[in-house]
Design a protein around this motif. Sequence first.
Motif, mmCIF file in Angstrom:
data_model
loop_
_atom_site.group_PDB
_atom_site.id
_atom_site.type_symbol
_atom_site.label_atom_id
_atom_site.label_comp_id
_atom_site.label_asym_id
_atom_site.label_seq_id
_atom_site.Cartn_x
_atom_site.Cartn_y
_atom_site.Cartn_z
ATOM 1 N N TRP A 36 0.871 -1.173 0.000
ATOM 2 C CA TRP A 36 0.000 0.000 0.000
ATOM 3 C C TRP A 36 0.913 1.229 0.000
ATOM 4 O O TRP A 36 1.820 1.330 0.832
ATOM 5 C CB TRP A 36 -0.906 0.029 1.217
ATOM 6 N N PHE A 37 0.632 2.124 -0.940
ATOM 7 C CA PHE A 37 1.303 3.414 -0.990
ATOM 8 C C PHE A 37 0.254 4.493 -0.758
ATOM 9 O O PHE A 37 -0.944 4.252 -0.891
ATOM 10 C CB PHE A 37 1.945 3.637 -2.365
ATOM 11 N N ARG A 38 0.715 5.682 -0.446
ATOM 12 C CA ARG A 38 -0.205 6.811 -0.353
ATOM 13 C C ARG A 38 0.477 8.059 -0.894
ATOM 14 O O ARG A 38 1.704 8.167 -0.872
ATOM 15 C CB ARG A 38 -0.685 7.032 1.078
ATOM 16 N N GLN A 39 -0.354 8.959 -1.365
ATOM 17 C CA GLN A 39 0.159 10.228 -1.867
ATOM 18 C C GLN A 39 -0.771 11.352 -1.433
ATOM 19 O O GLN A 39 -1.949 11.357 -1.784
ATOM 20 C CB GLN A 39 0.303 10.211 -3.388
ATOM 21 N N ALA A 40 -0.206 12.250 -0.654
ATOM 22 C CA ALA A 40 -0.942 13.430 -0.204
ATOM 23 C C ALA A 40 -0.674 14.583 -1.172
ATOM 24 O O ALA A 40 0.357 14.582 -1.865
ATOM 25 C CB ALA A 40 -0.510 13.809 1.204
ATOM 26 N N PRO A 41 -1.563 15.561 -1.232
ATOM 27 C CA PRO A 41 -1.354 16.700 -2.140
ATOM 28 C C PRO A 41 -0.017 17.379 -1.902
ATOM 29 O O PRO A 41 0.347 17.686 -0.771
ATOM 30 C CB PRO A 41 -2.518 17.625 -1.782
ATOM 31 N N GLY A 42 0.745 17.569 -2.980
ATOM 32 C CA GLY A 42 2.030 18.248 -2.883
ATOM 33 C C GLY A 42 3.154 17.412 -2.335
ATOM 34 O O GLY A 42 4.265 17.922 -2.142
ATOM 35 N N LYS A 43 2.894 16.130 -2.099
ATOM 36 C CA LYS A 43 3.935 15.258 -1.545
ATOM 37 C C LYS A 43 4.200 14.089 -2.477
ATOM 38 O O LYS A 43 3.369 13.747 -3.318
ATOM 39 C CB LYS A 43 3.525 14.740 -0.162
ATOM 40 N N GLU A 44 5.359 13.480 -2.302
ATOM 41 C CA GLU A 44 5.690 12.305 -3.094
ATOM 42 C C GLU A 44 4.931 11.084 -2.590
ATOM 43 O O GLU A 44 4.541 11.014 -1.429
ATOM 44 C CB GLU A 44 7.201 12.049 -3.041
ATOM 45 N N ARG A 45 4.765 10.134 -3.484
ATOM 46 C CA ARG A 45 4.144 8.875 -3.099
ATOM 47 C C ARG A 45 5.080 8.142 -2.134
ATOM 48 O O ARG A 45 6.288 8.067 -2.376
ATOM 49 C CB ARG A 45 3.888 8.033 -4.336
ATOM 50 N N GLU A 46 4.526 7.594 -1.052
ATOM 51 C CA GLU A 46 5.343 6.885 -0.078
ATOM 52 C C GLU A 46 4.720 5.530 0.237
ATOM 53 O O GLU A 46 3.504 5.355 0.216
ATOM 54 C CB GLU A 46 5.480 7.695 1.222
ATOM 55 N N ALA A 47 5.597 4.582 0.530
ATOM 56 C CA ALA A 47 5.137 3.257 0.921
ATOM 57 C C ALA A 47 4.604 3.310 2.346
ATOM 58 O O ALA A 47 5.220 3.908 3.236
ATOM 59 C CB ALA A 47 6.271 2.249 0.824
ATOM 60 N N VAL A 48 3.465 2.689 2.551
ATOM 61 C CA VAL A 48 2.834 2.634 3.866
ATOM 62 C C VAL A 48 3.078 1.276 4.514
ATOM 63 O O VAL A 48 3.465 1.193 5.678
ATOM 64 C CB VAL A 48 1.325 2.896 3.761
ATOM 65 N N THR A 49 2.861 0.226 3.748
ATOM 66 C CA THR A 49 3.041 -1.128 4.274
ATOM 67 C C THR A 49 3.214 -2.097 3.115
ATOM 68 O O THR A 49 2.736 -1.848 2.012
ATOM 69 C CB THR A 49 1.852 -1.539 5.160
ATOM 70 N N VAL A 50 3.928 -3.179 3.382
ATOM 71 C CA VAL A 50 4.125 -4.256 2.409
ATOM 72 C C VAL A 50 3.904 -5.576 3.128
ATOM 73 O O VAL A 50 4.351 -5.746 4.276
ATOM 74 C CB VAL A 50 5.551 -4.249 1.812
ATOM 75 N N ILE A 51 3.242 -6.499 2.451
ATOM 76 C CA ILE A 51 3.077 -7.849 2.987
ATOM 77 C C ILE A 51 3.604 -8.825 1.954
ATOM 78 O O ILE A 51 3.380 -8.657 0.748
ATOM 79 C CB ILE A 51 1.600 -8.127 3.351
ATOM 80 N N ASN A 52 4.330 -9.834 2.422
ATOM 81 C CA ASN A 52 4.916 -10.765 1.460
ATOM 82 C C ASN A 52 3.872 -11.757 0.945
ATOM 83 O O ASN A 52 2.713 -11.739 1.345
ATOM 84 C CB ASN A 52 6.133 -11.470 2.063
ATOM 85 N N TRP A 53 4.277 -12.621 0.052
ATOM 86 C CA TRP A 53 3.368 -13.480 -0.692
ATOM 87 C C TRP A 53 2.701 -14.526 0.198
ATOM 88 O O TRP A 53 1.593 -14.960 -0.110
ATOM 89 C CB TRP A 53 4.112 -14.162 -1.855
ATOM 90 N N ILE A 54 3.369 -14.921 1.266
ATOM 91 C CA ILE A 54 2.768 -15.893 2.174
ATOM 92 C C ILE A 54 1.910 -15.193 3.222
ATOM 93 O O ILE A 54 0.908 -15.732 3.676
ATOM 94 C CB ILE A 54 3.865 -16.736 2.870
#
Length: 125
Positions: A36-54
């Motif tokens: 999951w990434f997020r992007q706020a107005p005027g800001k760069e896209r940032e990673a919020v969380t990652v879950i692996n395949w399992i």
Amino acid sequence: QVRLTESGGGLVRPGGSLKLSCAVSGLTFDEYAVAWFRQAPGKEREAVTVINWIGDNRWHHDSVKGRFIVSRDNAKNTVNLEMNSLKPEDTAVYYCAVPGLSRLFTIIPDRYNYWGQGTQVTVSS
């Protein structure tokens, strides 16, 4: 054709909760991490969380640790993001994404080839 579809965004008051879902099709879901990434107005896209395949390894941005919980259901090809104790600074468009390579666990946006359309999360009183 790979498709990612987010749902569950909306308007919530500070301290409230929201649950986002991402439905994935077109690939062997249990071989790919999901972020999951997020992007706020005027800001760069940032990673919020990652879950692996399992689903047994996760990474969370420091700003959401203890508040956001990511999970996946490989039988249903879905990933959920439970967001609690929401703050105004969590306001952004949230995107789920899948890397271009299977079994790749990364927070680098350029390594993600497949993206959903995004869902707006607004935290405001």
